[in-house]
Motif scaffolding. Structure first.
Motif, PDB file in Angstrom:
ATOM      1  N   LYS A 324       0.826  -1.219   0.000  1.00 55.19           N
ATOM      2  CA  LYS A 324       0.000   0.000   0.000  1.00 55.19           C
ATOM      3  C   LYS A 324       0.856   1.263   0.000  1.00 55.19           C
ATOM      4  O   LYS A 324       0.572   2.230  -0.708  1.00 55.19           O
ATOM      5  N   GLU A 325       1.923   1.236   0.764  1.00 54.68           N
ATOM      6  CA  GLU A 325       2.754   2.443   0.869  1.00 54.68           C
ATOM      7  C   GLU A 325       3.466   2.777  -0.434  1.00 54.68           C
ATOM      8  O   GLU A 325       3.450   3.924  -0.881  1.00 54.68           O
ATOM      9  N   SER A 326       4.057   1.780  -1.035  1.00 48.61           N
ATOM     10  CA  SER A 326       4.818   2.083  -2.252  1.00 48.61           C
ATOM     11  C   SER A 326       3.886   2.425  -3.415  1.00 48.61           C
ATOM     12  O   SER A 326       4.222   3.231  -4.276  1.00 48.61           O
ATOM     13  N   LEU A 327       2.692   1.833  -3.426  1.00 49.26           N
ATOM     14  CA  LEU A 327       1.761   2.145  -4.518  1.00 49.26           C
ATOM     15  C   LEU A 327       1.036   3.473  -4.279  1.00 49.26           C
ATOM     16  O   LEU A 327       0.488   4.068  -5.200  1.00 49.26           O
ATOM     17  N   GLU A 328       0.996   3.904  -3.018  1.00 46.01           N
ATOM     18  CA  GLU A 328       0.414   5.200  -2.639  1.00 46.01           C
ATOM     19  C   GLU A 328      -1.073   5.338  -2.941  1.00 46.01           C
ATOM     20  O   GLU A 328      -1.549   6.435  -3.235  1.00 46.01           O
ATOM     21  N   TYR A 329      -1.816   4.259  -2.901  1.00 45.90           N
ATOM     22  CA  TYR A 329      -3.271   4.410  -3.074  1.00 45.90           C
ATOM     23  C   TYR A 329      -3.912   4.660  -1.711  1.00 45.90           C
ATOM     24  O   TYR A 329      -3.324   4.387  -0.670  1.00 45.90           O
ATOM     25  N   GLN A 330      -5.147   5.203  -1.729  1.00 51.64           N
ATOM     26  CA  GLN A 330      -5.783   5.562  -0.462  1.00 51.64           C
ATOM     27  C   GLN A 330      -6.737   4.484   0.049  1.00 51.64           C
ATOM     28  O   GLN A 330      -6.838   4.244   1.243  1.00 51.64           O
ATOM     29  N   ASP A 331      -7.428   3.843  -0.900  1.00 50.05           N
ATOM     30  CA  ASP A 331      -8.415   2.860  -0.443  1.00 50.05           C
ATOM     31  C   ASP A 331      -8.526   1.725  -1.467  1.00 50.05           C
ATOM     32  O   ASP A 331      -8.224   1.917  -2.643  1.00 50.05           O
ATOM     33  N   LEU A 332      -8.978   0.591  -0.980  1.00 51.34           N
ATOM     34  CA  LEU A 332      -9.087  -0.589  -1.842  1.00 51.34           C
ATOM     35  C   LEU A 332     -10.496  -1.153  -1.682  1.00 51.34           C
ATOM     36  O   LEU A 332     -10.952  -1.382  -0.554  1.00 51.34           O
ATOM     37  N   LYS A 333     -11.208  -1.347  -2.779  1.00 55.13           N
ATOM     38  CA  LYS A 333     -12.544  -1.932  -2.704  1.00 55.13           C
ATOM     39  C   LYS A 333     -12.602  -3.192  -3.554  1.00 55.13           C
ATOM     40  O   LYS A 333     -11.914  -3.305  -4.568  1.00 55.13           O
ATOM     41  N   ILE A 334     -13.475  -4.076  -3.147  1.00 53.91           N
ATOM     42  CA  ILE A 334     -13.558  -5.335  -3.867  1.00 53.91           C
ATOM     43  C   ILE A 334     -15.026  -5.716  -4.032  1.00 53.91           C
ATOM     44  O   ILE A 334     -15.818  -5.524  -3.111  1.00 53.91           O
TER      45      ILE A 334
END
Lengths: 409, 409
Positions: A324-334
């Motif tokens: 999550k940190e290296s990709l720098e996205y804020q939220d993940l939905k599935i």
């Protein structure tokens, strides 16, 4: 003498009785003066049984050990089929993937064939043997590898290519390639011919009759494929580059997939590398991605959605959350329990109204389209899995796929 | 670090649950600082199931194809056991016979190990892996071979020898080597130690606990064997060259075999070559002969009897009948439903009354002796199979095998 490759799937070799019927077909071919290479899958439910044994142990078995385990399935089939042929008085020899010289990438579970060393098979063919090869498997650096879903089809096509076979016949439990999987839509119609690109898009049609990798391999090597029933003597469907029939049809058939999951990353940085970072990472873990959609949220952020098959959910989530940190996205939905429905046809490229017609038909029947992706010969939509059967019926009728079309010269 | 070889038979690995118990033992050994090579058989009834599939096809399957078929059994076990160990957090790797470098004669069904190429296993051991090898199988000229009955024991001993293992433990479903198979004689007693030669003769004792080929291989390479239970924590039986205990006992135990058939050739020419002709021919067909008895009938003719196991009857008859002219015998007789009972003990050589005592005990109980054969440490008799259990009881009591004997120094 020309060489024929015949491939028999799991249902076709599901019992000793069925192996005897398969032997009839092989012997006819041999008696017609062909040199025969046979490729077989594991018998019936064998693979499922092996997988369930592994699942008793762990939910995430090592892929190398899974390949070791699963490759036994085809090995049982080749030895038994060879015994059947020998009992009938024919010379035959069974070969595992490594014995047949099928060399793959050093990846487990989804390896691609890199090279086929031909001397062993050639020697046996020239001695008059029917050569029976275990599909789905190969070898890399002395380790047993498997080719993943549809692997036996790919083995057959690769062998047909390596040995300049005149034809590669895929015997299966359906009589050919249909406008749509006949188990799901009553009015499905069998096609006489279809070209590689259409087949590629339709690959999941008709009980997953042929895997796209196999079709691609056939296309790249110009191998004529015939898909036909191992139980009935009906003519099958011929898959080749130039198809003369049904030229004026815009949509050749419908393809669909169940068990689709959509993964959405919200608040990804809007820069040049964020997308490639995500997919490089997933590729490094051999997670297959299907439909990809990206939206710009604002100047700094984009949202990215893509689909995976349900069985990849756990691994995908692990990979994304760990990074999550290296990709720098804020939220993940599935979102799971989705399905993909596609219309396919090489006539589509010259017929711009086709996609619009598809959306129109779906909307009229209250089927919500969640994602769209298009290619020159395909329009795919992601919908709720509960709407799948209705969508297939609607589109099959709407595009008049049940009607035979007269030849056009 | 020293290397331990641990071998687990079919019953010990008969289910996923049992594989987990086997893993406990392996992990203890590894945690004790040993490098561990594990050899396993096919799970439970797997081999029988595979054989019965082949028998649905033909009564005489090609031996090459049988090896192809049967070798899948161990391959399933090694992959599953490796998964169990990995799930428990240990590094492990499964290797088939060909991957482990186990090279055999180019014979199918009963191949002997010729050589073990050690680099692959050594590399994995040095990387800290527990190495799990498929027993019973090897490779010759790129073909999968199997070692025949007791093959996994032989694999284990050969590996122990190739890697200079400190010990080779054979885990099985009995707690050790008994004076006689405890399933047949209640009063059977477990032995603490036994020497190679006695074990060789007793090899079929205690549920066929250890195959003679494995014992021979251990003897030739001076490998200390331990036979012990994979289910209970009891001490097992140590098999080595010098045994200090029970020295004054003449008979160490009883061995027996069922399913024995006697073949008699009548009217063979009484010349120097007739015997060797018969056995050369049978050897060329890899038919194993056990007891041999020859009688002179008159100056021109001799009669020759020998025993085979029941499963060889068909092939033996074929071979002998096809060669009746060249062998010049007049008649062939066959008698099945026989059994072999032997008394075994290295003290026998200095105790000439032992054989006489055996015949006396059998005669007193109306058990007819049909053939006799003797060695320095064994007297074998062929009797009717129906008399077997009685013979075992009589001899076990007669030679006082239930009694512990005090140590003699």
């Amino acid at each position: 003498m020309s060489i024929s490759v015949m491939k028999f799937g799991g249902t076709s070799v599901g019992s000793v009785e069925r192996l005897k019927r398969v032997a009839d077909r092989i012997i006819s071919k041999k008696n017609a003066g062909e040199q025969v290479i046979v490729v077989v899958s594991a018998m019936g439910k064998t693979t499922d049984q092996l997988v369930s044994m592994a699942n008793e142990i762990t939910s995430q078995p090592s892929k190398r050990e899974m390949d070791m385990l699963l490759s036994t399935g085809e090995q049982v089939t080749i030895s038994l089929l060879s015994m059947v042929l020998q009992e009938r008085g024919h010379k035959s020899i069974s070969l595992t993937g490594w014995q047949a010289g099928i060399q793959t990438e050093a990846i487990h579970g989804t390896a691609r064939i890199e090279n086929i060393k031909t001397p062993v098979i050639l020697r046996y063919l020239n001695q008059g043997h029917i050569v029976i090869v275990a599909g789905f498997q190969g070898v890399a650096n002395g380790n047993i590898t498997t080719l993943g879903r549809g692997g036996s089809d790919t083995s057959a096509v690769a062998l047909a290519s390596a040995f300049n076979a005149s034809v590669c016949e895929i015997y299966t439990d359906v009589t050919g390639v249909f406008t749509v999987d006949p188990r799901f839509v009553n009015k499905a119609r069998k096609l006489k011919e279809i070209n590689y690109d259409e087949m590629l898009e339709l690959a999941y049609l008709g009980a997953g009759v042929l895997h796209p990798r196999a079709v691609e391999c056939a296309k790249n090597n110009d191998i004529t494929l015939v898909v036909r029933s191992s139980f009935e003597n009906e003519e099958g469907t011929v898959i080749k580059e130039e198809v003369s029939l049904e030229k004026e049809r815009a949509v050749r058939g419908l393809a669909f997939e169940k068990d689709v999951t959509r993964v959405t990353l919200l608040g990804l940085p809007n820069n040049l590398v964020s997308l490639s970072q995500v997919f490089d990472l997933l590729a490094a873990h051999h997670i297959n991605i299907d439909v990809i959609v990206q939206n710009v949220l604002d100047e700094e952020n984009v949202s990215l959605s893509f689909t995976i098959i349900n069985t990849s959910i756990e691994e995908t989530l692990n990979v994304l959350e760990n990074n999550k940190e290296s990709l720098e996205y804020q939220d993940l939905k599935i979102e799971s329990q989705l399905a993909k429905v596609s219309i396919v046809g090489s006539g589509m490229v010259s017929n711009p109204g086709v996609a619009a017609s598809m959306f129109h038909q779906l909307a009229e029947n209250s089927i919500k389209v969640k994602m769209v992706s298009t290619s020159e010969i395909k329009v795919s939509t992601i919908i709720d899995e509960k709407d799948l059967l209705k969508a297939l019926d609607v589109l099959h009728a709407g595009f008049k796929l049940s009607d035979e079309v007269s030849k056009v010269y």
